[in-house]
Scaffold this motif. Structure first.
Motif, short mmCIF file in Angstrom:
data_model
loop_
_atom_site.label_atom_id
_atom_site.label_comp_id
_atom_site.label_asym_id
_atom_site.label_seq_id
_atom_site.Cartn_x
_atom_site.Cartn_y
_atom_site.Cartn_z
N CYS A 1 0.84 -1.20 0.00
CA CYS A 1 0.00 0.00 0.00
C CYS A 1 0.87 1.25 0.00
CB CYS A 1 -0.90 0.00 1.23
SG CYS A 1 -1.97 1.45 1.31
N MET A 2 0.58 2.18 -0.93
CA MET A 2 1.37 3.40 -1.01
C MET A 2 1.07 4.34 0.16
SD MET A 2 -0.58 5.16 -4.26
CE MET A 2 0.23 6.75 -4.19
N HIS A 3 -0.01 4.05 0.89
CA HIS A 3 -0.36 4.92 2.01
C HIS A 3 0.16 4.42 3.34
CE1 HIS A 3 -2.79 7.96 0.07
NE2 HIS A 3 -3.17 7.00 -0.76
N CYS A 4 -0.03 3.12 3.60
CA CYS A 4 0.34 2.63 4.93
C CYS A 4 1.40 1.55 4.90
CB CYS A 4 -0.90 2.14 5.68
SG CYS A 4 -1.54 0.59 5.05
N GLY A 5 1.77 1.08 3.71
CA GLY A 5 2.87 0.13 3.61
C GLY A 5 2.49 -1.32 3.85
N ARG B 1 0.80 -5.00 3.09
CA ARG B 1 0.71 -5.81 1.89
C ARG B 1 -0.71 -5.72 1.31
NH1 ARG B 1 4.29 -9.57 -0.02
NH2 ARG B 1 3.34 -10.95 -1.56
N LEU B 2 -0.79 -5.60 -0.02
CA LEU B 2 -2.09 -5.50 -0.68
C LEU B 2 -2.67 -6.89 -0.92
CD1 LEU B 2 -1.20 -2.80 -3.34
CD2 LEU B 2 -2.59 -2.47 -1.29
N THR B 3 -3.98 -6.93 -1.09
CA THR B 3 -4.62 -8.17 -1.48
C THR B 3 -5.60 -7.83 -2.60
OG1 THR B 3 -5.82 -10.09 -0.64
CG2 THR B 3 -6.48 -7.93 0.20
N THR B 4 -6.21 -8.82 -3.21
CA THR B 4 -7.18 -8.50 -4.24
C THR B 4 -8.58 -8.81 -3.72
OG1 THR B 4 -7.14 -10.66 -5.31
CG2 THR B 4 -5.55 -9.02 -6.09
N ALA B 5 -9.53 -7.95 -4.07
CA ALA B 5 -10.91 -8.12 -3.64
C ALA B 5 -11.79 -7.26 -4.54
CB ALA B 5 -11.08 -7.69 -2.19
N ILE B 6 -13.06 -7.56 -4.58
CA ILE B 6 -14.01 -6.73 -5.31
C ILE B 6 -14.61 -5.74 -4.31
CG2 ILE B 6 -16.14 -6.68 -6.65
CD1 ILE B 6 -15.50 -9.56 -7.54
N PRO B 7 -14.25 -4.45 -4.46
CA PRO B 7 -14.76 -3.46 -3.49
C PRO B 7 -16.27 -3.34 -3.58
CG PRO B 7 -12.94 -2.58 -4.79
CD PRO B 7 -13.37 -3.84 -5.45
N GLU B 8 -16.89 -2.91 -2.50
CA GLU B 8 -18.33 -2.71 -2.45
C GLU B 8 -18.74 -1.73 -3.55
OE1 GLU B 8 -19.66 -1.78 1.49
OE2 GLU B 8 -21.61 -1.10 0.74
N GLY B 9 -19.77 -2.09 -4.32
CA GLY B 9 -20.25 -1.21 -5.37
C GLY B 9 -19.47 -1.32 -6.67
N ASP B 10 -18.43 -2.16 -6.68
CA ASP B 10 -17.60 -2.33 -7.87
C ASP B 10 -17.96 -3.66 -8.52
OD1 ASP B 10 -15.58 -2.06 -9.75
OD2 ASP B 10 -14.07 -1.46 -8.29
N SER B 11 -17.44 -3.89 -9.71
CA SER B 11 -17.72 -5.15 -10.39
C SER B 11 -16.45 -5.90 -10.74
CB SER B 11 -18.53 -4.88 -11.66
OG SER B 11 -17.80 -4.00 -12.50
N LYS B 12 -15.30 -5.28 -10.46
CA LYS B 12 -14.03 -5.88 -10.83
C LYS B 12 -13.16 -6.10 -9.61
CE LYS B 12 -13.41 -4.22 -15.55
NZ LYS B 12 -12.62 -3.32 -16.40
N ARG B 13 -12.30 -7.08 -9.73
CA ARG B 13 -11.32 -7.36 -8.69
C ARG B 13 -10.24 -6.27 -8.73
NH1 ARG B 13 -10.30 -11.54 -5.34
NH2 ARG B 13 -12.31 -12.48 -5.84
N CYS C 1 -6.12 -2.46 0.07
CA CYS C 1 -5.41 -2.56 1.34
C CYS C 1 -6.43 -2.84 2.41
CB CYS C 1 -4.66 -1.26 1.63
SG CYS C 1 -3.87 -1.27 3.25
N LEU C 2 -6.33 -4.00 3.06
CA LEU C 2 -7.30 -4.35 4.09
C LEU C 2 -7.06 -3.54 5.36
CD1 LEU C 2 -7.53 -8.22 3.65
CD2 LEU C 2 -9.00 -6.43 2.69
N ASP C 3 -5.86 -2.97 5.45
CA ASP C 3 -5.52 -2.23 6.66
C ASP C 3 -6.14 -0.84 6.68
OD1 ASP C 3 -3.76 -3.25 8.81
OD2 ASP C 3 -2.97 -1.20 8.66
N CYS C 4 -5.95 -0.06 5.60
CA CYS C 4 -6.46 1.31 5.59
C CYS C 4 -7.62 1.50 4.63
CB CYS C 4 -5.34 2.31 5.28
SG CYS C 4 -4.86 2.37 3.55
N GLY C 5 -7.93 0.46 3.83
CA GLY C 5 -9.10 0.54 2.96
C GLY C 5 -8.84 1.17 1.61
#
Ligand code: ZN
Length: 171
Positions: free
Chosen positions: A12-16, A18-30, A34-38
């Motif tokens: 994450c460029m904000h909090c450092g 590790r990133l993961t992949t997920a489909i954010p709420e309201g989105d349709s794509k993976r 960042c699960l830490d800061c959102g």
């Protein structure tokens, strides 16, 4: 035209974290999230601007690439836009840098997406002013009549797509 592949940060460029992949709420794509800061790391294509310089006799200028990828192949001047300049200004700047040539009266030839490279290439034609010489990232420059374009030695799909449209439009 300098090209570099899309690079994906794994952190994450904000909090450092590790990133993961997920489909954010309201989105349709993976997406990379960042699960830490959102923070959602959207990966967007980058615009490239190019110019086909046209001489009074109808010949066009191409430059031979001195850098990878596709070193030794021919392309019209172009490259990544900088923040603060228009696509036309970027196309003219790249032409000055790569071919030491000024172009005027730019008009749009077309917009081409190279999905695999993550770039959108915006191509103009422009009136060439004066003579050209090889600048940054170029082995040589040369003028080609429309009937003598080196189709087998062009750098990218988008180079060929734009030149074919330019030739067709010219009639
Ligand atoms: Zn974060």
């Amino acid at each position: 035209m300098s090209q570099h592949p899309h690079t994906f940060s794994r952190y994450c460029m904000h909090c450092g974290q590790r990133l993961t992949t997920a489909i954010p709420e309201g989105d349709s794509k993976r997406r990379m999230v960042c699960l830490d800061c959102g923070f959602i790391h959207y990966i967007n294509p980058r615009p490239v601007a190019g110019a086909i310089p046209v001489r009074e006799d109808g010949a066009i200028l191409l430059v031979r690439r001195a850098i990878e990828p596709r070193m030794g192949t021919w392309v019209f001047p172009g490259g990544y836009m900088d923040v603060g300049e228009t696509a036309e200004e970027a196309a003219a700047r790249e032409t000055r840098e790569e071919a030491l040539l000024d172009v005027q009266d730019l008009s749009l030839v077309g917009v081409y997406t190279r999905t695999e490279a993550g770039v959108v290439v915006i191509v103009y034609e422009g009136r060439a002013l004066g003579e050209a010489a090889a600048g940054e990232e170029c082995l040589e420059v040369a003028w080609f009549a429309p009937g003598a374009i080196p189709w087998e030695e062009l750098a990218f799909d988008s180079t060929e797509w734009a030149l074919r449209e330019w030739v067709a439009r010219r009639g």
